[in-house]
Structures are given as structure tokens and as C-alpha cells.
Write a protein that holds these residues in place. Structure first.
Motif, PDB file in Angstrom:
ATOM      1  N   SER A 183       4.572   0.945  10.394  1.00  0.00           N
ATOM      2  CA  SER A 183       5.120   0.938   9.030  1.00  0.00           C
ATOM      3  C   SER A 183       6.624   1.201   9.045  1.00  0.00           C
ATOM      4  CB  SER A 183       4.409   1.985   8.167  1.00  0.00           C
ATOM      5  OG  SER A 183       4.526   3.265   8.749  1.00  0.00           O
ATOM      6  N   GLU A 184       7.133   1.702  10.163  1.00  0.00           N
ATOM      7  CA  GLU A 184       8.572   1.973  10.240  1.00  0.00           C
ATOM      8  C   GLU A 184       9.394   0.750  10.646  1.00  0.00           C
ATOM      9  OE1 GLU A 184       9.558   6.197  11.688  1.00  0.00           O
ATOM     10  OE2 GLU A 184       7.589   5.759  12.538  1.00  0.00           O
ATOM     11  N   ASN A 185       8.750  -0.215  11.325  1.00  0.00           N
ATOM     12  CA  ASN A 185       9.550  -1.360  11.779  1.00  0.00           C
ATOM     13  C   ASN A 185       9.078  -2.711  11.224  1.00  0.00           C
ATOM     14  OD1 ASN A 185       7.344  -2.011  13.422  1.00  0.00           O
ATOM     15  ND2 ASN A 185       8.176  -0.891  15.184  1.00  0.00           N
ATOM     16  N   VAL A 186       8.032  -2.717  10.391  1.00  0.00           N
ATOM     17  CA  VAL A 186       7.638  -3.957   9.707  1.00  0.00           C
ATOM     18  C   VAL A 186       7.983  -3.770   8.226  1.00  0.00           C
ATOM     19  CG1 VAL A 186       5.741  -5.517   9.107  1.00  0.00           C
ATOM     20  CG2 VAL A 186       5.782  -4.415  11.366  1.00  0.00           C
ATOM     21  N   GLU A 187       8.934  -4.553   7.777  1.00  0.00           N
ATOM     22  CA  GLU A 187       9.522  -4.369   6.441  1.00  0.00           C
ATOM     23  C   GLU A 187       8.488  -4.350   5.320  1.00  0.00           C
ATOM     24  OE1 GLU A 187      12.512  -3.643   3.833  1.00  0.00           O
ATOM     25  OE2 GLU A 187      12.712  -3.718   6.023  1.00  0.00           O
ATOM     26  N   THR A 188       7.458  -5.197   5.423  1.00  0.00           N
ATOM     27  CA  THR A 188       6.498  -5.325   4.319  1.00  0.00           C
ATOM     28  C   THR A 188       5.399  -4.258   4.342  1.00  0.00           C
ATOM     29  OG1 THR A 188       5.290  -6.882   5.703  1.00  0.00           O
ATOM     30  CG2 THR A 188       6.795  -7.821   4.066  1.00  0.00           C
ATOM     31  N   TRP A 189       5.387  -3.398   5.343  1.00  0.00           N
ATOM     32  CA  TRP A 189       4.286  -2.434   5.510  1.00  0.00           C
ATOM     33  C   TRP A 189       4.529  -1.202   4.633  1.00  0.00           C
ATOM     34  CZ3 TRP A 189       1.758  -1.743  10.968  1.00  0.00           C
ATOM     35  CH2 TRP A 189       0.617  -0.931  10.874  1.00  0.00           C
ATOM     36  N   ASP A 190       4.201  -1.323   3.352  1.00  0.00           N
ATOM     37  CA  ASP A 190       4.330  -0.197   2.426  1.00  0.00           C
ATOM     38  C   ASP A 190       2.942   0.350   2.100  1.00  0.00           C
ATOM     39  OD1 ASP A 190       3.212  -2.070   0.746  1.00  0.00           O
ATOM     40  OD2 ASP A 190       4.991  -2.339  -0.503  1.00  0.00           O
ATOM     41  N   SER A 191       2.855   1.249   1.126  1.00  0.00           N
ATOM     42  CA  SER A 191       1.575   1.901   0.800  1.00  0.00           C
ATOM     43  C   SER A 191       0.495   0.899   0.393  1.00  0.00           C
ATOM     44  CB  SER A 191       1.765   2.889  -0.355  1.00  0.00           C
ATOM     45  OG  SER A 191       2.726   3.834  -0.029  1.00  0.00           O
ATOM     46  N   VAL A 192       0.886  -0.054  -0.452  1.00  0.00           N
ATOM     47  CA  VAL A 192      -0.106  -1.016  -0.942  1.00  0.00           C
ATOM     48  C   VAL A 192      -0.582  -1.912   0.207  1.00  0.00           C
ATOM     49  CG1 VAL A 192      -0.470  -2.970  -2.504  1.00  0.00           C
ATOM     50  CG2 VAL A 192       0.778  -0.946  -3.300  1.00  0.00           C
ATOM     51  N   HIS A 193       0.350  -2.377   1.065  1.00  0.00           N
ATOM     52  CA  HIS A 193      -0.055  -3.205   2.202  1.00  0.00           C
ATOM     53  C   HIS A 193      -0.873  -2.391   3.213  1.00  0.00           C
ATOM     54  CE1 HIS A 193       2.891  -6.062   0.584  1.00  0.00           C
ATOM     55  NE2 HIS A 193       2.192  -6.963   1.248  1.00  0.00           N
ATOM     56  N   HIS A 194      -0.581  -1.105   3.314  1.00  0.00           N
ATOM     57  CA  HIS A 194      -1.371  -0.254   4.209  1.00  0.00           C
ATOM     58  C   HIS A 194      -2.829  -0.218   3.742  1.00  0.00           C
ATOM     59  CE1 HIS A 194      -1.659   2.959   7.280  1.00  0.00           C
ATOM     60  NE2 HIS A 194      -2.614   3.423   6.494  1.00  0.00           N
ATOM     61  N   LEU A 195      -3.002  -0.091   2.414  1.00  0.00           N
ATOM     62  CA  LEU A 195      -4.363  -0.097   1.868  1.00  0.00           C
ATOM     63  C   LEU A 195      -5.026  -1.447   2.126  1.00  0.00           C
ATOM     64  CD1 LEU A 195      -6.728   0.907   0.127  1.00  0.00           C
ATOM     65  CD2 LEU A 195      -5.445   0.207  -1.886  1.00  0.00           C
ATOM     66  N   ASN A 196      -4.291  -2.523   1.862  1.00  0.00           N
ATOM     67  CA  ASN A 196      -4.876  -3.855   2.066  1.00  0.00           C
ATOM     68  C   ASN A 196      -5.249  -4.082   3.532  1.00  0.00           C
ATOM     69  OD1 ASN A 196      -4.664  -4.468  -0.639  1.00  0.00           O
ATOM     70  ND2 ASN A 196      -2.658  -5.430  -0.446  1.00  0.00           N
ATOM     71  N   LEU A 197      -4.414  -3.571   4.436  1.00  0.00           N
ATOM     72  CA  LEU A 197      -4.714  -3.703   5.864  1.00  0.00           C
ATOM     73  C   LEU A 197      -5.976  -2.906   6.217  1.00  0.00           C
ATOM     74  CD1 LEU A 197      -3.965  -4.670   8.699  1.00  0.00           C
ATOM     75  CD2 LEU A 197      -2.346  -2.757   8.874  1.00  0.00           C
ATOM     76  N   THR A 198      -6.070  -1.702   5.674  1.00  0.00           N
ATOM     77  CA  THR A 198      -7.247  -0.862   5.909  1.00  0.00           C
ATOM     78  C   THR A 198      -8.519  -1.575   5.441  1.00  0.00           C
ATOM     79  OG1 THR A 198      -5.878   1.092   5.540  1.00  0.00           O
ATOM     80  CG2 THR A 198      -8.248   1.409   5.389  1.00  0.00           C
ATOM     81  N   LEU A 199      -8.463  -2.111   4.217  1.00  0.00           N
ATOM     82  CA  LEU A 199      -9.649  -2.770   3.650  1.00  0.00           C
ATOM     83  C   LEU A 199      -9.998  -4.035   4.432  1.00  0.00           C
ATOM     84  CD1 LEU A 199      -8.824  -2.350  -0.161  1.00  0.00           C
ATOM     85  CD2 LEU A 199     -10.480  -1.051   1.184  1.00  0.00           C
ATOM     86  N   ALA A 200      -8.978  -4.780   4.859  1.00  0.00           N
ATOM     87  CA  ALA A 200      -9.231  -6.009   5.622  1.00  0.00           C
ATOM     88  C   ALA A 200      -9.878  -5.679   6.968  1.00  0.00           C
ATOM     89  CB  ALA A 200      -7.923  -6.769   5.831  1.00  0.00           C
ATOM     90  N   LEU A 201      -9.431  -4.605   7.597  1.00  0.00           N
ATOM     91  CA  LEU A 201     -10.030  -4.201   8.876  1.00  0.00           C
ATOM     92  C   LEU A 201     -11.465  -3.714   8.680  1.00  0.00           C
ATOM     93  CD1 LEU A 201      -6.926  -2.356  10.387  1.00  0.00           C
ATOM     94  CD2 LEU A 201      -7.946  -4.463  11.281  1.00  0.00           C
ATOM     95  N   GLU A 202     -11.692  -2.993   7.588  1.00  0.00           N
ATOM     96  CA  GLU A 202     -13.061  -2.519   7.305  1.00  0.00           C
ATOM     97  C   GLU A 202     -14.006  -3.710   7.126  1.00  0.00           C
ATOM     98  OE1 GLU A 202     -12.381   1.848   5.220  1.00  0.00           O
ATOM     99  OE2 GLU A 202     -12.636   0.105   3.909  1.00  0.00           O
ATOM    100  N   GLN A 203     -13.509  -4.721   6.442  1.00  0.00           N
ATOM    101  CA  GLN A 203     -14.343  -5.903   6.208  1.00  0.00           C
ATOM    102  C   GLN A 203     -14.585  -6.656   7.523  1.00  0.00           C
ATOM    103  OE1 GLN A 203     -12.779  -8.530   3.210  1.00  0.00           O
ATOM    104  NE2 GLN A 203     -14.748  -9.514   2.916  1.00  0.00           N
TER     105      GLN A 203
END
Lengths: 82, 369
Positions: A30-50
Motif C-alpha cells: 500500500s506504500e508503493n502502489v498509488e491506487t492501494w487505499d482503504s477502499v481498494h484494500h477492502l476490495n482486494l480482501t473480498l476478491a481474495l476471499e472469493q
């Protein structure tokens, strides 16, 4: 960590974070990928869970702020019960 | 060390201050900082009260990385009394340092685990980060409609923000206000269709008595979801000596209902300029008496000199009562969001059909009014 697992996570991360797959490495975070904010972190979490048909504990979610840790958490959760 | 969610205790005050200082350094306005005292000023947990707040922190070793508030309150849900929790003021260091991007999700999932029947209210619009996250976590959301009634059209046209947002609109609003065209237009739109209960009277009351309990018993069952509004709860929420004005509305043969209103002279407010704004913050009546209560509260505020009267209300009978009393519906950014465990008890979950009773008295209470 297997190459197959990394490839699956990289594909999902690239898709969710909207960056080319080639830019995702084990050091991506999240420190070196510009788009990795709180909302994208949640979306990434949910996508991995799926993708892996599992649910992360709240404590695991903020540990997963870089690819290396995501692979580590997934490695633990996907480990067959011995 | 992994981050853990813990209740806010005295020994964390310095760490919360340091957290707020990091937020301030990142440009975050003070209203989004976390409270610097662990005992809530509003609704602390004490005695055997069923309405109270608790503060929680996301702790990373000796550092605070985030915090959120749960307000617990009894609701009547499908005819049964149940404690629901309102999730509010979630603030994470992730908003100023992307290293902590996961804290917001961690806090939200922890709160959902602690209290599955969770809800959120307000939030400023669907496109804001919190509603976006709630939607991703399969919360259901509905807009709580906003109503307004203009008592002094010329002042309204000169002061209200949407009419002052461009020079052309500003000039047009100024001209309409000067010529009286705006007055005619607004008054034509605000035609009153409702009729009062015969012999309606309105009285300012210092507190809520047993009559309010009788009213609650009589009418609460008409609503699928409603926060408990008995006299004990109301006297905690709206204590005497504050800026609230509590009104009791009576017909010839019965108490029709009550309303809590605010009458605020705004000063360079970003939405209302310098208007005197009356708010119908909270109210209760049986659905058939809603028009009488809305009409009486609006008249009371008009008599006090309010330029504009505003309200939010979710329930279909009350929405109709506001329209019948001559209120217009404006754009709302007041959202009701229900966690999956709560939403499944409120089907169909749709703004137009939702049988929930929500207004500005719910959630944070009548703040910013």
C-alpha cells in the motif's frame, strides 16, 4: 510460496488495484502502489476471499498490506490440516 | 505486533492525542479527529441505561492507528425489543498514511463481529469512502429523504448555497428575490393539503412524562423498525436546558404526538448562509396523526421566525405528512445503511418501501443543525 499461488494473487491484485500485472511483485504494498487505499484494500480482501473460498480474520486484514504478507497469510490458511 | 481492537481506556489518552496530531499533520480537519477523552461526553455508559456509547481503538503496540464509536440503543424491530448498535466516526490512519490502508476494514469487520445487527446513518452521500466500503461488505443502503419549507423566500433565495454556487445563479436568485418572483414561485409549490385534528393545540414542555410512554405504547407497533422513544430515553436524549425545544401536540380528545425542534441562527454556514433555520429533529405520533404533528411543529418554527424549516424522515406516512404540510423534497445525503444481519429483517430494503422510522434524532442526534 508457490509460483502458482503468486500468479493467482498477482492477477487479482493487478485487477483490483488497476495496475499492469507486470508491476505487481512480492514487494508491492500500500506504500508503493498509488491506487492501494482503504477502499481498494477492502476490495482486494473480498476478491481474495472469493477466489480462495475463505474468510480472513479482522487481524489478518491489516497484516495484508503487501503482497509478501498476503502470500504468507494465504499460505497459513490454505495449509491442509495435518 | 498485530493490530488489535480494544476499548478506549485512560492510559491511551496520550496515544490518541498523538494519533490526532498525525491526522492534523496530514491535513485532516478537527471534526474528524477521535475524542481525546475515553468517557463520552454524549451518552456515557452509566447506571442501568440502555442507551450509551463506547469508544474503541485500533492499537498497534503503543500506537493508536484508528478508532470508532458504537452507540447502543434499544429498538423495536418487527415487534420485538432488540439492542442495535450504530457505527460512527470510524477514523483510520490509512487516510493520511497508506501503510495503514487495512485499518478501516479491520475496524469495520471487528465491529460487525462484536455486534452483527449494526447500522450506520448520515455519511454524506453514496460516493464517500464509508458507504463504498459498506456496499462492498454487502450492507444494504437507502436514502432518508430531506424536506424543506421556505417561510421567507427572498432571504432563502439570497442565502441558500445551491442558488449561490455560480455567478449566473447568484444573479438570477438575487433578481428573483428582489422582484418577488421567487416568493410567488416558492409559495405556489408549497401548497398545504393537510388538515389538522380538530382543536389541535401545541405546548412547549420541559420534559417528557408518562403521557409519552402511553403514546410510545400506542403507536410504536405501527413501525417495522423504530428506536425506543419512551420518556426515560427521551429525557436522556433531549434534556432541559439545551437548545432543543420540546413540543407536545394535542387534539381535542387525545395527545397526538410530540416533536423536538431546533431554531438556529446560522452564521456563514456552508449550506444555509446566514438563514435562521428551524429543524424538526425528532417526532413521534401514530401514522394517522403525523400530519397534525408535522403541521404544528412547522407552524411553531414559523412563529418563532425561522426563514427555513428542514427535516429528514424515512417513513412513508411521515414523508406524505411533510408533503401535505407544504414541504418540498430536496436532495438528501443522509443514508441509512444496515449490516447484512439487520437488513435481512427489513425486507424489502428499498427507499420507497422501507417501513423504518428514522430521522435526525437517530444516529448522532441533531448535530450540525
Amino acid at each position: 510460496m508457490t509460483a502458482v499461488l503468486f500468479d493467482r494473487v498477482r492477477r487479482i491484485a493487478a485487477d483490483v488495484l488497476e495496475v499492469p500485472e507486470a508491476r505487481i511483485t512480492v514487494d508491492s504494498s500500500s506504500e508503493n502502489v498509488e491506487t492501494w487505499d482503504s477502499v481498494h484494500h477492502l476490495n482486494l480482501t473480498l476478491a481474495l476471499e472469493q477466489e480462495f473460498n475463505l474468510q480472513f480474520e479482522p487481524e489478518e486484514i491489516d497484516e495484508m498490506s503487501n503482497l509478501r504478507n498476503i502470500l504468507s497469510v494465504l499460505g497459513r490458511k490454505l495449509k491442509p490440516a495435518s | 505486533m498485530p493490530i488489535s481492537i480494544q476499548p478506549y481506556t485512560e492510559d491511551k489518552i496520550a496515544a490518541v492525542r498523538a494519533f490526532n496530531a498525525r491526522l492534523a499533520a496530514g491535513g485532516i480537519a478537527p471534526e474528524f479527529h477521535f475524542p481525546e477523552h475515553p468517557v463520552p461526553h454524549w451518552l456515557p455508559k452509566k447506571d442501568d441505561r440502555h442507551i450509551y456509547q463506547e469508544y474503541f481503538l485500533a492499537i498497534d503496540d503503543e500506537f493508536v492507528r484508528g478508532g470508532f464509536i458504537l452507540k447502543y440503543q434499544e429498538f423495536l424491530l418487527g415487534g420485538k425489543t432488540q439492542v442495535l448498535a450504530y457505527y460512527h466516526l470510524p477514523v483510520s490512519e490509512g487516510i493520511v498514511n497508506r501503510k495503514f490502508a487495512g485499518i478501516g476494514v479491520h475496524m469495520l469487520r471487528s465491529a460487525m463481529k462484536m455486534q452483527p445487527t449494526l447500522f450506520a446513518l448520515g455519511m454524506g452521500g453514496f460516493d464517500r469512502p464509508l458507504p463504498t466500503m459498506l456496499k462492498a461488505l454487502r450492507w444494504e443502503m437507502a436514502m432518508v429523504p430531506f424536506f424543506f419549507q421556505v417561510n421567507h423566500p427572498s432571504r432563502f433565495l439570497r442565502q441558500i448555497a445551491p442558488f449561490r454556487s455560480s455567478s449566473a445563479r447568484r444573479a438570477a436568485a438575487g433578481l428573483a428575490a428582489f422582484t418577488g418572483a421567487g416568493w410567488l414561485g416558492i409559495k405556489a409549490l408549497q401548497r398545504i393539503h393537510s388538515r389538522d385534528i380538530p382543536g389541535t393545540s401545541i405546548e412547549v414542555i420541559p420534559s417528557f412524562g408518562s403521557w409519552a410512554d402511553d403514546l410510545w405504547q400506542r403507536c410504536s407497533g405501527s413501525y417495522a423498525l423504530i428506536a425506543k422513544r419512551d420518556s426515560a430515553t427521551l429525557n436522556i436524549l433531549y434534556p432541559g436546558g439545551k437548545s432543543f425545544v420540546c413540543l407536545r401536540v394535542a387534539g381535542a380528545d387525545r395527545i397526538a404526538g410530540w416533536a423536538v425542534v431546533l431554531d438556529t441562527q446560522m452564521r456563514n454556514n456552508k449550506y444555509f448562509g446566514n438563514l435562521r433555520v428551524g429543524s424538526i429533529a425528532d417526532c413521534l405520533a401514530a401514522p394517522e396523526d403525523a400530519p397534525a404533528v408535522v403541521g404544528a411543529a412547522a407552524r411553531a418554527l414559523q412563529t418563532r421566525g425561522a426563514d427555513l424549516v428542514i427535516a429528514n424522515h424515512s417513513h412513508p406516512a411521515w414523508r406524505q405528512a411533510f408533503r401535505s404540510a407544504g414541504f418540498l423534497e430536496g436532495p438528501s445525503n443522509f443514508i441509512f445503511a444496515a449490516a447484512p444481519a439487520l437488513a435481512e429483517k427489513l425486507q424489502p430494503f428499498d427507499s420507497k418501501q422501507l417501513d423504518a422510522y428514522l430521522n435526525r434524532g437517530d444516529g448522532d442526534g441533531p448535530v450540525n443543525l
